[in-house]
Design a protein around this motif. Structure first.
Motif, PDB file in Angstrom:
ATOM      1  N   GLU A   1       7.170  11.335 -24.505  1.00 22.58           N
ATOM      2  CA  GLU A   1       6.312  10.207 -24.140  1.00 22.58           C
ATOM      3  C   GLU A   1       5.052  10.617 -23.389  1.00 22.58           C
ATOM      4  O   GLU A   1       4.094   9.863 -23.329  1.00 22.58           O
ATOM      5  CB  GLU A   1       7.093   9.187 -23.312  1.00 22.58           C
ATOM      6  CG  GLU A   1       7.510   9.641 -21.914  1.00 22.58           C
ATOM      7  CD  GLU A   1       6.470   9.370 -20.851  1.00 22.58           C
ATOM      8  OE1 GLU A   1       5.718   8.392 -21.020  1.00 22.58           O
ATOM      9  OE2 GLU A   1       6.411  10.121 -19.868  1.00 22.58           O
ATOM     10  N   HIS A   2       5.031  11.823 -22.814  1.00 22.08           N
ATOM     11  CA  HIS A   2       3.871  12.260 -22.034  1.00 22.08           C
ATOM     12  C   HIS A   2       2.705  12.699 -22.913  1.00 22.08           C
ATOM     13  O   HIS A   2       1.608  12.944 -22.416  1.00 22.08           O
ATOM     14  CB  HIS A   2       4.286  13.449 -21.161  1.00 22.08           C
ATOM     15  CG  HIS A   2       4.749  14.614 -21.990  1.00 22.08           C
ATOM     16  ND1 HIS A   2       6.039  14.699 -22.472  1.00 22.08           N
ATOM     17  CD2 HIS A   2       4.081  15.684 -22.479  1.00 22.08           C
ATOM     18  CE1 HIS A   2       6.154  15.805 -23.190  1.00 22.08           C
ATOM     19  NE2 HIS A   2       4.978  16.412 -23.220  1.00 22.08           N
ATOM     20  N   GLU A   3       2.935  12.818 -24.220  1.00 18.28           N
ATOM     21  CA  GLU A   3       1.908  13.371 -25.098  1.00 18.28           C
ATOM     22  C   GLU A   3       0.632  12.530 -25.151  1.00 18.28           C
ATOM     23  O   GLU A   3       0.689  11.313 -25.299  1.00 18.28           O
ATOM     24  CB  GLU A   3       2.465  13.497 -26.519  1.00 18.28           C
ATOM     25  CG  GLU A   3       3.269  14.749 -26.738  1.00 18.28           C
ATOM     26  CD  GLU A   3       2.429  15.998 -26.579  1.00 18.28           C
ATOM     27  OE1 GLU A   3       1.236  15.976 -26.952  1.00 18.28           O
ATOM     28  OE2 GLU A   3       2.973  17.000 -26.084  1.00 18.28           O
ATOM     29  N   GLY A   4      -0.485  13.197 -25.091  1.00 21.80           N
ATOM     30  CA  GLY A   4      -1.775  12.521 -25.134  1.00 21.80           C
ATOM     31  C   GLY A   4      -2.071  11.858 -26.469  1.00 21.80           C
ATOM     32  O   GLY A   4      -2.868  10.926 -26.533  1.00 21.80           O
ATOM     33  N   THR A   5      -1.400  12.310 -27.522  1.00 22.67           N
ATOM     34  CA  THR A   5      -1.706  11.755 -28.843  1.00 22.67           C
ATOM     35  C   THR A   5      -1.247  10.308 -29.004  1.00 22.67           C
ATOM     36  O   THR A   5      -1.590   9.679 -29.989  1.00 22.67           O
ATOM     37  CB  THR A   5      -1.036  12.582 -29.962  1.00 22.67           C
ATOM     38  OG1 THR A   5       0.337  12.748 -29.633  1.00 22.67           O
ATOM     39  CG2 THR A   5      -1.695  13.919 -30.128  1.00 22.67           C
ATOM     40  N   TYR A   6      -0.470   9.803 -28.049  1.00 20.76           N
ATOM     41  CA  TYR A   6      -0.071   8.393 -28.134  1.00 20.76           C
ATOM     42  C   TYR A   6      -1.205   7.448 -27.779  1.00 20.76           C
ATOM     43  O   TYR A   6      -1.113   6.257 -27.998  1.00 20.76           O
ATOM     44  CB  TYR A   6       1.139   8.119 -27.230  1.00 20.76           C
ATOM     45  CG  TYR A   6       2.415   8.665 -27.805  1.00 20.76           C
ATOM     46  CD1 TYR A   6       2.761   8.389 -29.125  1.00 20.76           C
ATOM     47  CD2 TYR A   6       3.269   9.456 -27.058  1.00 20.76           C
ATOM     48  CE1 TYR A   6       3.914   8.902 -29.677  1.00 20.76           C
ATOM     49  CE2 TYR A   6       4.434   9.963 -27.607  1.00 20.76           C
ATOM     50  CZ  TYR A   6       4.748   9.683 -28.914  1.00 20.76           C
ATOM     51  OH  TYR A   6       5.888  10.185 -29.461  1.00 20.76           O
ATOM     52  N   LYS A   7      -2.259   8.006 -27.225  1.00 17.46           N
ATOM     53  CA  LYS A   7      -3.427   7.178 -26.912  1.00 17.46           C
ATOM     54  C   LYS A   7      -4.447   7.369 -28.026  1.00 17.46           C
ATOM     55  O   LYS A   7      -4.800   8.498 -28.345  1.00 17.46           O
ATOM     56  CB  LYS A   7      -4.021   7.622 -25.560  1.00 17.46           C
ATOM     57  CG  LYS A   7      -5.284   6.892 -25.140  1.00 17.46           C
ATOM     58  CD  LYS A   7      -4.987   5.508 -24.626  1.00 17.46           C
ATOM     59  CE  LYS A   7      -6.242   4.670 -24.499  1.00 17.46           C
ATOM     60  NZ  LYS A   7      -6.964   4.912 -23.264  1.00 17.46           N
ATOM     61  N   GLN A   8      -4.886   6.287 -28.635  1.00 17.56           N
ATOM     62  CA  GLN A   8      -5.891   6.413 -29.690  1.00 17.56           C
ATOM     63  C   GLN A   8      -7.255   6.577 -29.057  1.00 17.56           C
ATOM     64  O   GLN A   8      -7.605   5.825 -28.153  1.00 17.56           O
ATOM     65  CB  GLN A   8      -5.866   5.172 -30.585  1.00 17.56           C
ATOM     66  CG  GLN A   8      -6.962   5.164 -31.630  1.00 17.56           C
ATOM     67  CD  GLN A   8      -6.542   4.480 -32.919  1.00 17.56           C
ATOM     68  OE1 GLN A   8      -5.506   4.772 -33.480  1.00 17.56           O
ATOM     69  NE2 GLN A   8      -7.355   3.539 -33.363  1.00 17.56           N
ATOM     70  N   ASP A   9      -8.051   7.526 -29.535  1.00 11.92           N
ATOM     71  CA  ASP A   9      -9.313   7.729 -28.831  1.00 11.92           C
ATOM     72  C   ASP A   9     -10.517   7.108 -29.524  1.00 11.92           C
ATOM     73  O   ASP A   9     -11.640   7.424 -29.200  1.00 11.92           O
ATOM     74  CB  ASP A   9      -9.545   9.197 -28.431  1.00 11.92           C
ATOM     75  CG  ASP A   9      -9.466  10.118 -29.610  1.00 11.92           C
ATOM     76  OD1 ASP A   9      -9.512   9.614 -30.740  1.00 11.92           O
ATOM     77  OD2 ASP A   9      -9.354  11.338 -29.403  1.00 11.92           O
ATOM     78  N   ASP A  10     -10.308   6.206 -30.462  1.00 16.32           N
ATOM     79  CA  ASP A  10     -11.384   5.300 -30.814  1.00 16.32           C
ATOM     80  C   ASP A  10     -10.853   3.874 -30.968  1.00 16.32           C
ATOM     81  O   ASP A  10      -9.648   3.663 -30.946  1.00 16.32           O
ATOM     82  CB  ASP A  10     -12.154   5.782 -32.055  1.00 16.32           C
ATOM     83  CG  ASP A  10     -11.237   6.135 -33.193  1.00 16.32           C
ATOM     84  OD1 ASP A  10     -10.973   7.329 -33.386  1.00 16.32           O
ATOM     85  OD2 ASP A  10     -10.763   5.207 -33.872  1.00 16.32           O
ATOM     86  N   SER A  11     -11.771   2.960 -31.097  1.00 19.53           N
ATOM     87  CA  SER A  11     -11.409   1.541 -31.035  1.00 19.53           C
ATOM     88  C   SER A  11     -10.403   1.162 -32.125  1.00 19.53           C
ATOM     89  O   SER A  11     -10.576   1.544 -33.266  1.00 19.53           O
ATOM     90  CB  SER A  11     -12.673   0.709 -31.202  1.00 19.53           C
ATOM     91  OG  SER A  11     -12.357  -0.652 -31.245  1.00 19.53           O
ATOM     92  N   PRO A  12      -9.356   0.432 -31.844  1.00 22.66           N
ATOM     93  CA  PRO A  12      -8.920  -0.034 -30.518  1.00 22.66           C
ATOM     94  C   PRO A  12      -8.209   1.077 -29.736  1.00 22.66           C
ATOM     95  O   PRO A  12      -7.294   1.705 -30.253  1.00 22.66           O
ATOM     96  CB  PRO A  12      -7.939  -1.156 -30.856  1.00 22.66           C
ATOM     97  CG  PRO A  12      -7.446  -0.850 -32.225  1.00 22.66           C
ATOM     98  CD  PRO A  12      -8.514  -0.069 -32.928  1.00 22.66           C
ATOM     99  N   ARG A  13      -8.663   1.303 -28.514  1.00 26.29           N
ATOM    100  CA  ARG A  13      -8.126   2.409 -27.709  1.00 26.29           C
ATOM    101  C   ARG A  13      -6.805   2.017 -27.061  1.00 26.29           C
ATOM    102  O   ARG A  13      -6.717   1.813 -25.855  1.00 26.29           O
ATOM    103  CB  ARG A  13      -9.128   2.777 -26.614  1.00 26.29           C
ATOM    104  CG  ARG A  13     -10.422   3.321 -27.168  1.00 26.29           C
ATOM    105  CD  ARG A  13     -11.479   3.447 -26.082  1.00 26.29           C
ATOM    106  NE  ARG A  13     -12.771   3.712 -26.675  1.00 26.29           N
ATOM    107  CZ  ARG A  13     -13.212   4.921 -26.975  1.00 26.29           C
ATOM    108  NH1 ARG A  13     -12.492   5.982 -26.695  1.00 26.29           N
ATOM    109  NH2 ARG A  13     -14.380   5.072 -27.548  1.00 26.29           N
ATOM    110  N   TYR A  14      -5.796   1.926 -27.871  1.00 24.69           N
ATOM    111  CA  TYR A  14      -4.510   1.475 -27.353  1.00 24.69           C
ATOM    112  C   TYR A  14      -3.608   2.671 -27.040  1.00 24.69           C
ATOM    113  O   TYR A  14      -3.822   3.761 -27.559  1.00 24.69           O
ATOM    114  CB  TYR A  14      -3.816   0.577 -28.392  1.00 24.69           C
ATOM    115  CG  TYR A  14      -3.365   1.291 -29.642  1.00 24.69           C
ATOM    116  CD1 TYR A  14      -2.075   1.797 -29.751  1.00 24.69           C
ATOM    117  CD2 TYR A  14      -4.229   1.494 -30.720  1.00 24.69           C
ATOM    118  CE1 TYR A  14      -1.661   2.463 -30.891  1.00 24.69           C
ATOM    119  CE2 TYR A  14      -3.822   2.156 -31.860  1.00 24.69           C
ATOM    120  CZ  TYR A  14      -2.536   2.637 -31.941  1.00 24.69           C
ATOM    121  OH  TYR A  14      -2.126   3.312 -33.066  1.00 24.69           O
TER     122      TYR A  14
END
Length: 804
Positions: free
Chosen positions: A392-405
């Motif tokens: 769960e700590h992985e950065g790839t779970y955050k999308q880095d363009d819109s929508p930035r969820y």
DNA sequence: AGCACGCCGACT
DNA sequence: GTCGGCGTGCTC
């Protein structure tokens, strides 16, 4: 009847529903969640029906009807429509972006401009005639010459041509041609009789069909198996012995693979306890979030599998997210082994069509478990029993363009909607999650032992400054070199990790000190020896390796810094017998190459697996007894408050690759900062101490989890403009937010120019700021109505995964 | 006059 | 985002 439609136009004044009248013919079948084609301005666009109603405030002269209903069965569920509203508010994106992210790209529209001749009597200029090539309509591509475009414009004005927009679905449902053989044997025999003896091949085919009456067989298989031709078969079809039909099929990315069935493993006491807590909450239909903190190799996956088994019993569905699935076929196989054809897999390695097919299987309820990367959190299940985020700590779970969820937030939202538990699993939880677990917002479950009690590997930290002092200038410390040699002798395998691809990270002139930089970005070019070229890892710019310094023309240019390619060469020099597989972005670009490399390694075709971050996760090979981290410092000195956390996570993850089975593992970490707490605590596998230390730092500097952070980035082609508007944004925030919110900057971003655009950023840190959504919304309005026209681009990232 | 170009506003 | 409308200013 009227439909509220969100149209496929991402622009500020359009970001709201438009009312369309629903033609009689659609009134009984239209539902919210369906896609429609609607007239918008003077063109046709795709839209999503978000609501239906009987009245509208829109004046009669502005009302337009829906042009076409694209889906009989809506593609969006009620849940997804509700989720869209929430995403829009929490990530500050356009509603259309939020809608599109829930769907496979195959369902997005592809717009084509079609030029059509209306006045067929008119004389067309030579250039236009060449374009049409005798047809009466052609696709108009944007790259036509200026002269041609202006001639066309004139012809449109004179009503000789018209321009239309065609909306195409990107990928269609795949259909396969099937031969449906006549079921009536007597009829077939009769046809067989009547075929002239000259048509011997046709007769043979019909004779074969008599034995297969009523069957339905793929056309290509018939031709192949009967060793006949399409021409012969056509003849048979004409005589009525069979008909040709199209049948919908799924593209199967796993078609050529056989997967063994596996039984469940018995659980350790800790696993059992964790599982029973999860199942208890599942039985209560609670939307509880569990943080499953389990050391590497402690068997988190088995807990996931058995929890899913429980939900499958109730015919409920499960979503399993993994960081980037194509990297870990070992992981997907475990799910396939346990649940067989009930599993769908979604990841970036699939083609658009394959993704679409997996998506339809999920939507139709033909599968019950989806294993996928970030966007799989939007899997269109209707009755979810369990959601799991592995690592769960992985950065790839955050999308880095819109929508930035963040997939974790979406998971928790969906768990509340479905009243089901979420499991966040990690050996090195993010500080945010662990802090929430300690506060009691999440329930903490711990797996502190490995199932077969294997010891964690011994980690030695090597001070590279000492090596240098003692005259060892190579990239391998004496200790690591010895360890490698020992493994080579024993025929055991090892993993060498370096977080930098390419050969040398910069090219420097030794006379004037010039470093060759990318012409578009403010970053040095990386030397790639294989192609003998230099590349920019940010924008992809490539060029020839210069023979002389671009500044002073000196020929004394040298390559500095080490990438994986150079390590590969050095291994060949120091350990000539070693067989090396290199795994990084450059060697895995082709589809399936990850799997190929891992399979080769698994089959013992190499001694050393050398790679970047992508080898840190999920690998599980029994014969790996050594992990070498060539430089632990690369992530440590990044200008980001998460640098220490990232380093600790990475070291722990790679260390976990060694000694997972019977053989004992050893880890050698090379560093210039051996005393750093991230490295020291990783050496002792001590997450809790790391957590405590890092929390003190975060508290001192007021970073998450003690505060929330918003990153605002401004870019423009001109430096002064960029700085000016970044100041405007910062000032505006200072004026409108409470004085408990801290606004840092604006400052130039750490890579101050990318793709010829200068980058400035400011950071908001706050604990409690009820007005923040409104203030940001207003800032966005100023930006979209005013700044955008001046070429400024602004992005707002709530809870960014990195502030670089 | 004829047109290229940029700016503005509208889009149900 | 993308179109048309309109004004400006340049060229023949």
């Amino acid at each position: 009847m009227f439909a509220e439609v969100i149209v496929d136009v991402a622009a500020y004044p359009i970001d709201r529903p438009f009312d369309y009248s629903v033609p009689e013919m659609f009134q009984t079948i239209i539902e919210s969640g369906s896609r429609v084609k609607v007239p918008f301005g003077n063109r046709q666009v795709l839209g999503f029906v978000t609501a239906l109603k009987s009245d509208t405030d829109v004046p009669l002269d502005k009302q337009k009807p829906i042009g076409e209903l694209l889906d009989i069965e809506p593609v969006l569920t009620e849940e997804m429509l509700a989720m869209t509203k929430w995403l829009k508010r929490h990530t500050l994106c356009y509603e259309i972006d939020a809608l599109q992210v829930m769907l496979p790209s195959a369902l997005r529209a592809k717009y084509e401009k079609i030029l059509r001749i209306v006045d067929s009597n008119a004389e067309l200029p030579q250039s236009v005639q060449a374009l049409f090539q005798g047809k009466d309509s052609v696709e108009l591509k944007a790259d036509e010459s200026k002269e041609l475009l202006s001639t066309i414009k004139k012809l449109i004005k004179d009503q000789i041509l018209v321009l239309e927009t065609a909306i195409k679905q990107k990928t269609a449902v795949k259909k396969v041609r099937m031969v449906q053989i006549e079921a009536d044997v007597n009829r077939l025999k009769e046809i067989h009789e009547n075929v002239s003896n000259q048509a011997k091949k046709q007769k043979d085919v019909i004779k074969w069909m008599i034995d297969h009456a009523g069957e339905r067989i793929i056309l290509a298989d018939v031709i192949k198996n009967l060793q006949t031709s399409n021409a012969v078969l056509q003849g048979v079809l004409e005589k009525g012995a069979a008909t040709l039909e199209l049948e919908e099929v799924y593209r199967d990315p796993y078609a050529d693979r056989t997967i063994d069935v596996s039984k469940k493993h018995s659980l350790t006491d800790e696993q059992h306890l964790a599982l029973s807590e999860i199942i208890h909450s599942y039985d209560q239909h609670e939307a509880a979030t569990f943080l499953l903190h389990g050391i590497t190799g402690s068997g988190k996956t088995e807990v996931y599998l058995q929890a899913i088994e429980r939900s499958l019993k109730d015919q409920k569905e499960a979503i399993v997210l993994v960081p980037e699935i194509s990297l870990t076929p070992q992981m997907t196989n475990r799910f396939k082994e346990r649940f067989g054809s009930l599993v769908a897999v979604l990841h970036s390695g699939l083609s658009t069509g394959e993704k679409y097919d997996e998506w339809r299987k999920i939507k139709r309820g033909e599968v019950k478990v989806v294993v996928g990367a970030r966007s799989a959190i939007f899997a269109p299940f209707q009755n979810i029993g369990l959601i799991i985020l592995d690592e769960e700590h992985e950065g790839t779970y955050k999308q880095d363009d819109s929508p930035r969820y963040h997939a974790r937030d979406v998971a928790i939202w969906r768990s509340e909607y479905h009243h089901c538990p979420v499991i966040l699993g990690s050996a090195t939880p993010s500080l945010e999650s662990y802090a929430r677990a300690k506060k009691g917002n999440y329930s903490l479950l711990t797996l502190s032992k490995r199932p077969r009690e294997q010891a964690l590997p011994e980690v030695s930290v090597i001070d590279m400054r000492e090596q240098l002092k003692n005259g060892n200038r190579s990239m391998f410390s004496l200790e690591l070199a010895d360890a490698i040699r020992l493994r080579l002798e024993k025929g055991e395998q090892m993993v060498l990790f370096l977080n930098r691809r390419g050969h040398s990270s910069f090219v420097l002139c030794r006379d004037c000190g010039t470093v060759v930089e990318c012409p578009n970005c403010d970053i040095s070019m990386t030397y790639h020896r294989h192609q003998e070229r230099i590349k920019c890892h940010y924008c992809g710019e490539e060029s020839q390796v210069p023979n002389s310094c671009p500044q002073c023309s000196s020929e004394h240019i040298r390559f500095f810094g080490t990438g994986t390619q150079k390590v590969e060469e050095e291994i060949a020099r120091f350990f000539p017998t070693a067989r090396v597989l290199r795994m990084d972005v450059d060697t895995t670009r082709k589809k399936g190459s990850h799997e190929h490399i891992l399979k080769q390694f698994g089959d013992g075709k190499a001694d050393i697996l050398l790679g970047t971050q992508m080898i840190a996760k999920g690998l599980d090979f029994p014969n790996i007894t050594l992990v070498g981290v060539l430089s632990a410092d690369t992530t440590l000195h990044l200008a980001d408050f998460r640098a220490a956390e990232k380093t600790f996570q990475l070291l722990t993850q790679v260390s976990g690759r060694a000694g997972r089975h019977d053989k004992k593992g050893e880890v050698v970490v090379q560093t210039y900062t051996p005393d750093h707490y991230a490295i020291q605590f990783a050496k002792y596998h001590d997450f809790i101490s790391f957590y405590n230390q890092e929390m003190m730092n975060r508290k001192q500097f007021a970073y998450p989890p003690f505060t929330f952070v918003v990153l605002i980035q401004i870019t423009h082609e001109d430096v002064l403009m960029t700085a000016e508007y970044a100041h405007k944004a910062a000032n505006w925030l200072r004026e409108n937010l409470s004085n408990t919110a801290e606004i840092i900057g604006p400052t130039a971003s750490s890579i101050s120019r990318v793709q010829n655009r200068y980058r400035y950023q400011c950071l908001i840190k706050y604990k409690k700021e009820p007005m923040l959504p409104d203030v940001l919304q207003q800032l966005i309005r100023i930006y979209r109505t005013d700044w955008l026209k001046k070429g400024i681009l602004m992005s707002i990232d709530l809870n960014p995964s990195s502030i670089m």
